[in-house]
Design an enzyme around this catalytic site. Sequence first.
Site, PDB file in Angstrom:
ATOM      1  N   ARG A  31       0.838  -1.206   0.000  1.00 22.29           N
ATOM      2  CA  ARG A  31       0.000   0.000   0.000  1.00 22.29           C
ATOM      3  C   ARG A  31       0.873   1.257   0.000  1.00 22.29           C
ATOM      4  O   ARG A  31       0.542   2.252  -0.632  1.00 22.29           O
ATOM      5  CB  ARG A  31      -0.957  -0.017   1.198  1.00 22.29           C
ATOM      6  CG  ARG A  31      -2.052  -1.079   1.052  1.00 22.29           C
ATOM      7  CD  ARG A  31      -3.141  -0.899   2.079  1.00 22.29           C
ATOM      8  NE  ARG A  31      -2.781  -1.378   3.388  1.00 22.29           N
ATOM      9  CZ  ARG A  31      -3.155  -2.565   3.885  1.00 22.29           C
ATOM     10  NH1 ARG A  31      -3.896  -3.389   3.172  1.00 22.29           N
ATOM     11  NH2 ARG A  31      -2.798  -2.922   5.093  1.00 22.29           N
ATOM     12  N   ALA A  77     -16.591  -9.701  -7.948  1.00 21.80           N
ATOM     13  CA  ALA A  77     -15.574  -8.950  -8.682  1.00 21.80           C
ATOM     14  C   ALA A  77     -15.669  -9.167 -10.193  1.00 21.80           C
ATOM     15  O   ALA A  77     -15.674  -8.192 -10.965  1.00 21.80           O
ATOM     16  CB  ALA A  77     -14.187  -9.351  -8.177  1.00 21.80           C
ATOM     17  N   CYS A  85      -2.589 -14.480  -2.144  1.00 22.44           N
ATOM     18  CA  CYS A  85      -2.187 -14.830  -0.783  1.00 22.44           C
ATOM     19  C   CYS A  85      -2.307 -16.336  -0.570  1.00 22.44           C
ATOM     20  O   CYS A  85      -2.362 -16.814   0.550  1.00 22.44           O
ATOM     21  CB  CYS A  85      -3.007 -14.059   0.246  1.00 22.44           C
ATOM     22  SG  CYS A  85      -4.779 -14.261   0.053  1.00 22.44           S
TER      23      CYS A  85
HETATM   24  C1  LIG Z   1      -7.286 -10.336   0.620  1.00 23.44           C
HETATM   25  S1  LIG Z   1      -8.744  -9.463   1.005  1.00 23.44           S
HETATM   26  C2  LIG Z   1      -8.388  -7.877   0.327  1.00 23.44           C
HETATM   27  C3  LIG Z   1      -7.578  -6.995   1.235  1.00 23.44           C
HETATM   28  C4  LIG Z   1      -7.537  -5.558   0.836  1.00 23.44           C
HETATM   29  N1  LIG Z   1      -7.040  -5.358  -0.507  1.00 23.44           N
HETATM   30  C5  LIG Z   1      -6.716  -4.758   1.825  1.00 23.44           C
HETATM   31  O1  LIG Z   1      -5.645  -4.251   1.455  1.00 23.44           O
HETATM   32  O2  LIG Z   1      -7.126  -4.640   2.982  1.00 23.44           O
HETATM   33  C6  LIG Z   1      -9.885 -10.119  -0.141  1.00 23.44           C
HETATM   34  C7  LIG Z   1     -11.228  -9.407  -0.236  1.00 23.44           C
HETATM   35  O3  LIG Z   1     -11.969 -10.015  -1.291  1.00 23.44           O
HETATM   36  C8  LIG Z   1     -13.348  -9.947  -0.974  1.00 23.44           C
HETATM   37  N2  LIG Z   1     -14.023 -10.947  -1.828  1.00 23.44           N
HETATM   38  C9  LIG Z   1     -13.999 -12.284  -1.698  1.00 23.44           C
HETATM   39  N3  LIG Z   1     -14.645 -12.860  -2.728  1.00 23.44           N
HETATM   40  C10 LIG Z   1     -15.086 -11.851  -3.524  1.00 23.44           C
HETATM   41  C11 LIG Z   1     -15.796 -11.802  -4.739  1.00 23.44           C
HETATM   42  N4  LIG Z   1     -16.180 -12.905  -5.372  1.00 23.44           N
HETATM   43  N5  LIG Z   1     -16.055 -10.598  -5.290  1.00 23.44           N
HETATM   44  C12 LIG Z   1     -15.671  -9.461  -4.657  1.00 23.44           C
HETATM   45  N6  LIG Z   1     -14.979  -9.444  -3.504  1.00 23.44           N
HETATM   46  C13 LIG Z   1     -14.695 -10.625  -2.940  1.00 23.44           C
HETATM   47  C14 LIG Z   1     -13.400 -10.197   0.509  1.00 23.44           C
HETATM   48  O4  LIG Z   1     -14.595  -9.657   1.050  1.00 23.44           O
HETATM   49  C15 LIG Z   1     -12.124  -9.466   0.975  1.00 23.44           C
HETATM   50  O5  LIG Z   1     -12.453  -8.168   1.392  1.00 23.44           O
END
Ligand SMILES: C[S@@+](CC[C@H](N)C(=O)[O-])C[C@H]1O[C@@H](n2cnc3c(N)ncnc32)[C@H](O)[C@@H]1O
Length: 385
Positions: free
Chosen positions: A201, A266, A327
Amino acid sequence: MQRVVAKPGKDKKIRNFYPVLFADELAASPQEAGVVQVYSSENQFLGVGYYHPASRAAVRVYRFDEGALDKAFFLQRFARAQARRAGLGSFYRLVHAEADGLPGLVVDRFGEVLVVQVRNQAMEALREYWLPALVAIAQPVGIYERSDVESRRQEGLVERVGPLYGQVPSLLEVDEDGLVFHIPLALAQKTGYYLDQRENRRRFEAMVQPGERVLDVYSYVGAFALRAARKGAYVLAVDKDLEALGVLDRTAYRFGLRVDIRQGDAVEVLESLAKSHTPPFQQVLLDPPTLVKRPEELPRVKRLLVDLLRPALRLLARQGWLWLSSCAYYLGVEALLEVTRRAAADEGRRLRVHAVYHNPPDHPWSLHIPETLYLKTVLFQDDPL
Ligand SMILES: C[S@@+](CC[C@H](N)C(=O)[O-])C[C@H]1O[C@@H](n2cnc3c(N)ncnc32)[C@H](O)[C@@H]1O
């Protein structure tokens, strides 16, 4: 102390500091779960661990010298883990499981509050020793437990979620370089906040230019998005987690920043944005959750990533930057390069790899335990000729 004996040849794993022996790697084991000394088939001492007959990882090794797994042992491990994080401020991962010599325990420090995650039978059984040691070294005001991970179910453990020690606020306060998030602990993901992306970030914020358009996909509480907004960029954040987007929205409001939000899947959101001829974005972030937990899931997940990357590339501006993270241990840099190459070919785009980043130092990467290298971020730039 009870003993387990490794099968011939399996002693090498322990000699090379890999802290697991599977049930079929043992030549002899006791009837009952408990702390054990680990021996080679030549009767040489290898280490001290915890044996649990119902776990696939039947033995977890915690030390490679003779001694007990008692409070004094954990005091020493926590003191070392804390000393290694000197200079990181007061928000960091304090214990990163086996990479800190503590398989099955994760501890995140958020100022005076710790969030812990207990992932295996061994750390569950040794709670009475490690918990007071953790309190003594970290001196938190409160500890919250978020032991609700899949690995616990595989170990036959039930979930444990809630306050564990001291005073625990209902809102976790996370201060990252001046952006302060208030995250409801009970509703948050994982331990509450993704500390592991902080360095990316910072790199990202340094690159964002005022007036740029930024697309933060899988934004969670918007820790990337809000950094871009405070640099004067237009930002659109996408996530399926309404709670997380609520935190993003409230944080933006408190800081007088603007971030547009789309809640949904997404791939679907990107497809619809690409179809609606949205103007291109100079920065596109794709930071999906752990998509692959077993190697056999990899082909399916690669196809999903190509489906994600194709609309993402259509939305990427000429010479724009694409930040693609994984991850998942099983989804390595090679796989990220492969899926991006496939999507780029479909979209007729030419990219160059600008950099590859890995877990930050508070999420250590042990040479001896390949699984500890789990976070990879490839930074691509669109590179037309
Ligand atoms: C690894 S975390 C992201 C962390 C974030 N970029 C940060 O820096 O704090 C993954 C995110 O993907 C979201 N997520 C999981 N499946 C998803 C989907 N199919 N479409 C959109 N978001 C999704 C989760 O809610 C979560 O917030």
